[in-house]
Design an enzyme around this catalytic site. Structure first.
Site, PDB file in Angstrom:
ATOM      1  N   ASN A   7       3.876   5.242   1.773  1.00 34.28           N
ATOM      2  CA  ASN A   7       4.240   6.533   1.191  1.00 34.28           C
ATOM      3  C   ASN A   7       3.690   6.747  -0.217  1.00 34.28           C
ATOM      4  O   ASN A   7       3.381   7.869  -0.607  1.00 34.28           O
ATOM      5  CB  ASN A   7       5.756   6.720   1.202  1.00 34.28           C
ATOM      6  CG  ASN A   7       6.279   6.882   2.614  1.00 34.28           C
ATOM      7  OD1 ASN A   7       5.600   7.431   3.485  1.00 34.28           O
ATOM      8  ND2 ASN A   7       7.473   6.391   2.865  1.00 34.28           N
ATOM      9  N   ASP A  17       1.115  -2.994  -2.341  1.00 30.67           N
ATOM     10  CA  ASP A  17       1.482  -3.963  -1.311  1.00 30.67           C
ATOM     11  C   ASP A  17       0.942  -3.470   0.029  1.00 30.67           C
ATOM     12  O   ASP A  17       0.858  -2.273   0.265  1.00 30.67           O
ATOM     13  CB  ASP A  17       3.003  -4.137  -1.247  1.00 30.67           C
ATOM     14  CG  ASP A  17       3.736  -2.840  -0.932  1.00 30.67           C
ATOM     15  OD1 ASP A  17       3.681  -1.920  -1.767  1.00 30.67           O
ATOM     16  OD2 ASP A  17       4.353  -2.742   0.142  1.00 30.67           O
ATOM     17  N   ASN A  52       7.444   6.912  -3.635  1.00 34.11           N
ATOM     18  CA  ASN A  52       7.028   8.018  -2.772  1.00 34.11           C
ATOM     19  C   ASN A  52       6.466   9.221  -3.520  1.00 34.11           C
ATOM     20  O   ASN A  52       5.913  10.125  -2.905  1.00 34.11           O
ATOM     21  CB  ASN A  52       8.197   8.453  -1.884  1.00 34.11           C
ATOM     22  CG  ASN A  52       8.628   7.361  -0.937  1.00 34.11           C
ATOM     23  OD1 ASN A  52       8.006   6.304  -0.850  1.00 34.11           O
ATOM     24  ND2 ASN A  52       9.699   7.594  -0.221  1.00 34.11           N
ATOM     25  N   TYR A  79      14.897  -3.464  -7.641  1.00 38.46           N
ATOM     26  CA  TYR A  79      13.574  -3.520  -7.002  1.00 38.46           C
ATOM     27  C   TYR A  79      12.629  -4.500  -7.679  1.00 38.46           C
ATOM     28  O   TYR A  79      11.556  -4.797  -7.153  1.00 38.46           O
ATOM     29  CB  TYR A  79      12.914  -2.137  -7.022  1.00 38.46           C
ATOM     30  CG  TYR A  79      13.691  -1.075  -6.296  1.00 38.46           C
ATOM     31  CD1 TYR A  79      13.776  -1.083  -4.912  1.00 38.46           C
ATOM     32  CD2 TYR A  79      14.328  -0.058  -6.996  1.00 38.46           C
ATOM     33  CE1 TYR A  79      14.492  -0.102  -4.234  1.00 38.46           C
ATOM     34  CE2 TYR A  79      15.047   0.927  -6.326  1.00 38.46           C
ATOM     35  CZ  TYR A  79      15.123   0.895  -4.953  1.00 38.46           C
ATOM     36  OH  TYR A  79      15.832   1.860  -4.292  1.00 38.46           O
ATOM     37  N   HIS A 103       7.591  -4.785  -2.457  1.00 31.21           N
ATOM     38  CA  HIS A 103       7.102  -3.426  -2.693  1.00 31.21           C
ATOM     39  C   HIS A 103       6.717  -3.210  -4.158  1.00 31.21           C
ATOM     40  O   HIS A 103       6.017  -2.265  -4.483  1.00 31.21           O
ATOM     41  CB  HIS A 103       8.196  -2.434  -2.283  1.00 31.21           C
ATOM     42  CG  HIS A 103       7.707  -1.179  -1.632  1.00 31.21           C
ATOM     43  ND1 HIS A 103       6.549  -1.094  -0.891  1.00 31.21           N
ATOM     44  CD2 HIS A 103       8.251   0.067  -1.593  1.00 31.21           C
ATOM     45  CE1 HIS A 103       6.406   0.141  -0.433  1.00 31.21           C
ATOM     46  NE2 HIS A 103       7.423   0.862  -0.851  1.00 31.21           N
TER      47      HIS A 103
END
Length: 186
Positions: free
Chosen positions: A112, A91, A66, A15, A20
């Protein structure tokens, strides 16, 4: 005065450079600028520094996006920081790429991470720095887009946008939300 700056993202090398994770990228840039080192602590990587007489704690939650609210709530309570002194870097698909916008409150807009922070703080009235990533994706490809890396064309502006985001975070903690919005929001 104490401030909590929260960079949203997901942990893990897969990631690291994704859209994100722009919150993590900005958090890293702030820490680097102020020679602060992140250390693993409860629910987050944490770095502390002083700026213009203010105590700043920067966190990168390790709860995954989340469940970001768990880390925000824990550190806000632990450090006794009021909601108005928390700045969440996130973001935002609704803003065009290269747009940076600070707000004192707002909805989660389907994000989320923000939904969880709102649930944990029991309020949407906390400042956030929205980093526009645009919405240049095909129907049904939103997840692939936000979890994708910035394009070569986007990378041309990325360092400048991160530097401006760092300035906005510093401004937020030194001259406040309203003056920062007046100076940086376009």
């Amino acid at each position: 005065m104490k401030y909590l700056i929260v960079g949203l993202g997901n942990i893990g090398p897969e990631y690291e450079k994704t859209r994100h994770n722009i919150g993590f990228m900005v958090a890293d840039a702030i820490a680097k600028k102020h020679d602060a080192k992140f250390e693993m602590d409860r629910l987050a990587y944490v770095a502390d520094f002083k700026h213009k007489g203010r105590s700043i704690t920067v966190i990168k939650p390790t709860t995954f996006m989340n469940l970001s609210g768990k880390a925000v709530k824990y550190w806000a309570n632990q450090l006794k920081i009021q909601k108005e002194n928390i700045l969440v870097i996130v973001d935002d698909l609704a803003l065009p790429y290269t747009t940076l916008r600070m707000r004192g409150k707002g909805g989660a807009a389907g994000h989320n991470g923000l939904k969880d922070i709102e649930a944990q703080l029991q309020s949407a009235a906390y400042p956030r720095l929205r980093f526009g990533i645009g919405d240049n994706y095909s129907k049904g490809k939103q997840v692939d887009f936000v979890l994708g890396e910035f394009t070569e064309d986007e990378k041309i502006d990325l360092d400048t946008l991160i530097d401006t985001s760092v300035q906005m975070c510093e401004s937020f903690s030194s001259i406040g939300l309203s003056r920062t919005m007046n100076q940086f929001n376009k």
